[in-house]
Design an enzyme around this catalytic site. Structure first.
Site, PDB file in Angstrom:
ATOM      1  CG  LEU A  76      -1.805  -0.819   1.403  1.00  0.00           C
ATOM      2  CD1 LEU A  76      -2.894  -0.938   2.427  1.00  0.00           C
ATOM      3  CD2 LEU A  76      -2.505  -1.061   0.027  1.00  0.00           C
ATOM      4  CG  PHE A  97      -7.949  -7.118   7.294  1.00  0.00           C
ATOM      5  CD1 PHE A  97      -8.915  -7.634   8.128  1.00  0.00           C
ATOM      6  CD2 PHE A  97      -8.858  -7.785   6.360  1.00  0.00           C
ATOM      7  CE1 PHE A  97     -10.100  -8.270   8.622  1.00  0.00           C
ATOM      8  CE2 PHE A  97      -9.791  -8.425   6.308  1.00  0.00           C
ATOM      9  CZ  PHE A  97     -10.768  -8.566   7.221  1.00  0.00           C
ATOM     10  CB  SER A 141      -6.970  -2.523  17.562  1.00  0.00           C
ATOM     11  OG  SER A 141      -6.908  -3.009  19.211  1.00  0.00           O
ATOM     12  CE1 TYR A 165      -1.858  -2.787  15.558  1.00  0.00           C
ATOM     13  CE2 TYR A 165      -2.026  -2.767  17.679  1.00  0.00           C
ATOM     14  CZ  TYR A 165      -2.529  -3.107  16.237  1.00  0.00           C
ATOM     15  OH  TYR A 165      -3.794  -3.797  15.937  1.00  0.00           O
ATOM     16  CE  LYS A 169      -5.057  -1.469  13.493  1.00  0.00           C
ATOM     17  NZ  LYS A 169      -5.050  -1.925  11.985  1.00  0.00           N
TER      18      LYS A 169
HETATM   19  P1  NAD Z   1      -1.853 -10.492   9.849  1.00  0.00           P
HETATM   20  O1  NAD Z   1      -0.594  -9.552  10.391  1.00  0.00           O
HETATM   21  O2  NAD Z   1      -2.187 -11.472  10.033  1.00  0.00           O
HETATM   22  O3  NAD Z   1      -2.404  -9.509   8.530  1.00  0.00           O
HETATM   23  C1  NAD Z   1      -2.038  -8.270   7.657  1.00  0.00           C
HETATM   24  C2  NAD Z   1      -1.838  -8.149   6.520  1.00  0.00           C
HETATM   25  O4  NAD Z   1      -1.608  -7.830   5.816  1.00  0.00           O
HETATM   26  C3  NAD Z   1      -0.333  -9.393   6.413  1.00  0.00           C
HETATM   27  O5  NAD Z   1      -1.129 -10.481   5.754  1.00  0.00           O
HETATM   28  C4  NAD Z   1       0.759  -8.669   6.143  1.00  0.00           C
HETATM   29  O6  NAD Z   1       1.632  -9.341   5.253  1.00  0.00           O
HETATM   30  C5  NAD Z   1       0.040  -7.857   5.122  1.00  0.00           C
HETATM   31  N1  NAD Z   1       0.518  -5.952   4.981  1.00  0.00           N
HETATM   32  C6  NAD Z   1       1.368  -5.686   6.058  1.00  0.00           C
HETATM   33  N2  NAD Z   1       1.230  -4.593   5.999  1.00  0.00           N
HETATM   34  C7  NAD Z   1       0.685  -4.417   4.465  1.00  0.00           C
HETATM   35  C8  NAD Z   1       1.057  -2.812   3.815  1.00  0.00           C
HETATM   36  N3  NAD Z   1       1.811  -1.545   3.676  1.00  0.00           N
HETATM   37  N4  NAD Z   1       0.773  -3.586   2.287  1.00  0.00           N
HETATM   38  C9  NAD Z   1       0.451  -4.085   1.906  1.00  0.00           C
HETATM   39  N5  NAD Z   1       0.031  -5.916   2.384  1.00  0.00           N
HETATM   40  C10 NAD Z   1       0.611  -5.050   3.859  1.00  0.00           C
HETATM   41  O7  NAD Z   1      -2.879  -9.004  11.093  1.00  0.00           O
HETATM   42  P2  NAD Z   1      -4.865 -10.094  11.012  1.00  0.00           P
HETATM   43  O8  NAD Z   1      -4.443 -10.650  12.629  1.00  0.00           O
HETATM   44  O9  NAD Z   1      -4.628 -10.681   9.947  1.00  0.00           O
HETATM   45  O10 NAD Z   1      -4.742  -8.003  11.837  1.00  0.00           O
HETATM   46  C11 NAD Z   1      -5.430  -7.208  11.051  1.00  0.00           C
HETATM   47  C12 NAD Z   1      -5.898  -6.382  11.179  1.00  0.00           C
HETATM   48  O11 NAD Z   1      -6.639  -6.025  12.401  1.00  0.00           O
HETATM   49  C13 NAD Z   1      -4.756  -5.257  11.166  1.00  0.00           C
HETATM   50  O12 NAD Z   1      -4.761  -4.331  10.572  1.00  0.00           O
HETATM   51  C14 NAD Z   1      -4.114  -5.199  12.875  1.00  0.00           C
HETATM   52  O13 NAD Z   1      -3.942  -4.235  13.878  1.00  0.00           O
HETATM   53  C15 NAD Z   1      -5.789  -5.212  13.507  1.00  0.00           C
HETATM   54  N6  NAD Z   1      -6.139  -6.024  14.427  1.00  0.00           N
HETATM   55  C16 NAD Z   1      -5.562  -6.885  14.552  1.00  0.00           C
HETATM   56  C17 NAD Z   1      -5.661  -7.892  15.833  1.00  0.00           C
HETATM   57  C18 NAD Z   1      -5.681  -9.502  16.780  1.00  0.00           C
HETATM   58  O14 NAD Z   1      -5.731  -9.527  17.058  1.00  0.00           O
HETATM   59  N7  NAD Z   1      -5.012 -10.368  15.457  1.00  0.00           N
HETATM   60  C19 NAD Z   1      -6.538  -7.246  17.458  1.00  0.00           C
HETATM   61  C20 NAD Z   1      -7.313  -5.428  17.134  1.00  0.00           C
HETATM   62  C21 NAD Z   1      -7.281  -5.752  14.867  1.00  0.00           C
HETATM   63  N1  UFG Z   2      -0.071 -13.618  27.954  1.00  0.00           N
HETATM   64  C1  UFG Z   2       0.870 -14.298  28.812  1.00  0.00           C
HETATM   65  N2  UFG Z   2       1.183 -15.159  27.910  1.00  0.00           N
HETATM   66  C2  UFG Z   2       2.048 -15.053  26.962  1.00  0.00           C
HETATM   67  C3  UFG Z   2       1.113 -13.681  25.687  1.00  0.00           C
HETATM   68  C4  UFG Z   2       0.164 -13.366  26.993  1.00  0.00           C
HETATM   69  O1  UFG Z   2       0.726 -14.667  29.831  1.00  0.00           O
HETATM   70  O2  UFG Z   2       2.559 -15.569  26.398  1.00  0.00           O
HETATM   71  C5  UFG Z   2      -1.270 -13.266  28.514  1.00  0.00           C
HETATM   72  C6  UFG Z   2      -1.159 -11.224  28.290  1.00  0.00           C
HETATM   73  O3  UFG Z   2      -0.262 -10.517  29.361  1.00  0.00           O
HETATM   74  C7  UFG Z   2      -2.625 -10.831  28.528  1.00  0.00           C
HETATM   75  C8  UFG Z   2      -2.567 -11.643  27.915  1.00  0.00           C
HETATM   76  O4  UFG Z   2      -2.274 -13.331  27.782  1.00  0.00           O
HETATM   77  O5  UFG Z   2      -3.570 -11.024  29.995  1.00  0.00           O
HETATM   78  C9  UFG Z   2      -3.723 -11.439  26.227  1.00  0.00           C
HETATM   79  O6  UFG Z   2      -2.496 -10.990  25.785  1.00  0.00           O
HETATM   80  P1  UFG Z   2      -2.656 -11.156  24.542  1.00  0.00           P
HETATM   81  O7  UFG Z   2      -1.474 -10.815  24.129  1.00  0.00           O
HETATM   82  O8  UFG Z   2      -2.994 -12.056  24.122  1.00  0.00           O
HETATM   83  O9  UFG Z   2      -3.733 -10.304  23.860  1.00  0.00           O
HETATM   84  P2  UFG Z   2      -3.698  -8.447  24.509  1.00  0.00           P
HETATM   85  O10 UFG Z   2      -4.850  -8.071  24.815  1.00  0.00           O
HETATM   86  O11 UFG Z   2      -2.741  -7.907  25.692  1.00  0.00           O
HETATM   87  O12 UFG Z   2      -3.066  -7.527  23.324  1.00  0.00           O
HETATM   88  C10 UFG Z   2      -4.540  -7.520  22.231  1.00  0.00           C
HETATM   89  C11 UFG Z   2      -4.009  -7.095  20.647  1.00  0.00           C
HETATM   90  C12 UFG Z   2      -2.912  -5.975  20.790  1.00  0.00           C
HETATM   91  C13 UFG Z   2      -4.161  -4.561  21.031  1.00  0.00           C
HETATM   92  C14 UFG Z   2      -4.124  -5.308  22.793  1.00  0.00           C
HETATM   93  C15 UFG Z   2      -5.754  -3.893  22.803  1.00  0.00           C
HETATM   94  O13 UFG Z   2      -2.677  -8.329  20.345  1.00  0.00           O
HETATM   95  O14 UFG Z   2      -2.412  -5.844  19.321  1.00  0.00           O
HETATM   96  O15 UFG Z   2      -5.012  -6.749  22.355  1.00  0.00           O
HETATM   97  O16 UFG Z   2      -6.202  -4.155  23.977  1.00  0.00           O
HETATM   98  F1  UFG Z   2      -3.291  -3.849  21.215  1.00  0.00           F
END
Ligand code: NAD
Ligand code: UFG
Length: 361
Positions: A76, A97, A141, A165, A169
């Protein structure tokens, strides 16, 4: 509220551009879109994903529906890549995403996060504007709630970000509001995911983080398949029922379906503006409860080691789900047992994720 169109009414010739569609949430959502009859184009740079994930999506969709999937290897941040994507097809909506998502990495490499998440999204809106595509579903998020003062988190709570991060967002939510304010033809839905876990019921697609997993469930999964010896539990002195933090885990298929519900609203209603919805279950589960549920699903013990708190972790976070239920007609269908069942199914069939052997470390 106006009646939302059914999938059948809506799917006629709708083409959706999915950025980051090869990633964890992207693959599951793309599969649901194809099954819902949409035409789908993906742009992904495979920074955190791989071709094999898309092959699996095509297999699961079957030969007929997979013809409706088009893939662009692109970034992108590269305008030429976006020009190609937008000039070759007309899109009815975008699901965005693509982004980097590791909190710790964002603290160590803030410029990388601002560069990727901000510039990529700015370019995307520029091309959407240029080509007249003004419907957007954006991956936000729970991170935008910071350390929530009140739980459950409601969408109109004060927002706050605690790390680079989270700030990307938060800025991108604000940017979406500004863009929509300036051009009311835009319709934007911000989906705030809580903690997406689990995998497709087939066990063919799931989360495959590169390197050491940051998040709880992928880490548990790697302990369960023997890739890591022990789960570090970060803190057992929180003021919760068992001393470990509480989160709102949500099945990734429910998250995927939340995007279909958001699209239905975007296509059905003209004046939605820029509006945020939580995608959570409304239920909190502690770390130790999650470990116990996974042990039950996998039929094996997960060794744990109690460690100090992880800096920045909130004590208890879960969603208010009323707004999504009322406006989108969406609510989560799966509970913790199903999340763990499907995560284990994926892990046991794919101990090295999409690779057939251990990655080089
Ligand atoms: P992911 O890393 O599995 O997927 C993101 C995808 O975007 C990847 O395939 C990556 O290769 C692609 N990407 C990154 N930068 C790019 C760029 N500049 N151009 C083209 N492609 C690019 O992550 P996910 O878990 O599927 O998360 C998707 C979205 O949801 C993200 O924006 C993430 O911040 C948000 N989100 C995820 C979680 C979670 O826990 N998984 C929680 C809250 C929000
Ligand atoms: N945890 C462990 N051991 C690990 C990983 C996590 O004990 O190896 C615990 C963390 O301390 C936390 C819980 O598991 O108490 C959940 O942790 P995650 O990292 O799975 O999830 P979080 O809620 O901390 O983070 C998620 C997303 C972030 C986002 C955040 C916002 O992964 O991207 O929610 O609240 F920023």
């Amino acid at each position: 509220m106006a009646a939302l169109p059914s999938d059948g009414e809506m799917r006629e010739k709708k083409r959706i551009l999915v950025t980051g569609g090869a990633g964890f949430i992207g693959t599951h959502t793309v599969l649901q879109l194809l099954k819902g009859g949409f035409l789908v184009s993906i742009i992904d740079n495979f920074d955190n994903s791989c071709e094999e994930a898309l092959e699996r999506v095509r297999d699961l969709a079957g030969p007929d529906l997979s013809q409706n999937l088009q893939f662009y290897l692109g970034d992108l941040r590269n305008r030429e890549d976006l020009e190609r994507v937008f000039s070759e097809s007309r899109y009815d909506a975008v699901i965005h995403f693509a982004g980097l998502k590791a909190v710790g990495e964002s603290v160590a490499k803030p410029l990388l996060y601002y560069n990727n998440n901000m510039i990529g999204t700015i370019h995307l809106y520029e091309f959407m504007t240029k080509y007249g595509c003004k419907k957007m579903v954006f991956s936000s998020s729970t991170t935008v709630y910071g350390q929530p003062e009140k739980i459950p988190c409601v969408e109109d709570s004060e927002l706050n970000a605690l790390n680079p991060y989270g700030r990307t967002k938060l800025f991108l939510e604000d940017m979406a509001r500004d863009i929509q304010h300036a051009d009311p033809e835009f319709r934007v839905i911000l989906l705030r995911y809580f903690n997406p876990v689990g995998a497709h019921e087939s066990g063919q697609i799931g989360e495959d983080p590169k390197g050491i997993p940051n998040n709880l469930m992928p880490y548990i999964q790697q302990v369960a398949v023997g890739r890591r010896p022990v789960l570090n539990v970060y803190g057992d002195d929180y003021p919760t029922k068992d001393g470990t933090p509480i989160r709102d885990y949500i099945h990734v298929m429910d998250v995927a379906d939340g995007h279909i519900a958001a699209l239905r609203k975007l296509f059905a209603e003209e004046n939605i503006g820029c509006i945020a919805y939580n995608l959570g279950t409304g239920f909190g589960t502690s770390v130790l409860e999650m470990v116990a549920a996974f042990e039950k699903a996998a039929g094996k013990k997960i060794p744990i080691k109690m460690c100090p708190r992880r800096p920045g972790d909130a004590t208890e976070v879960y969603a208010s789900t009323e707004k999504a239920q009322k406006d989108l007609g969406w609510s989560a269908r799966y509970g913790i047992a199903e999340m763990c069942r499907d995560q284990w199914n994926w892990a046991s069939k794919n101990p090295y994720g999409y690779q057939s052997q251990p990655p080089e470390s």
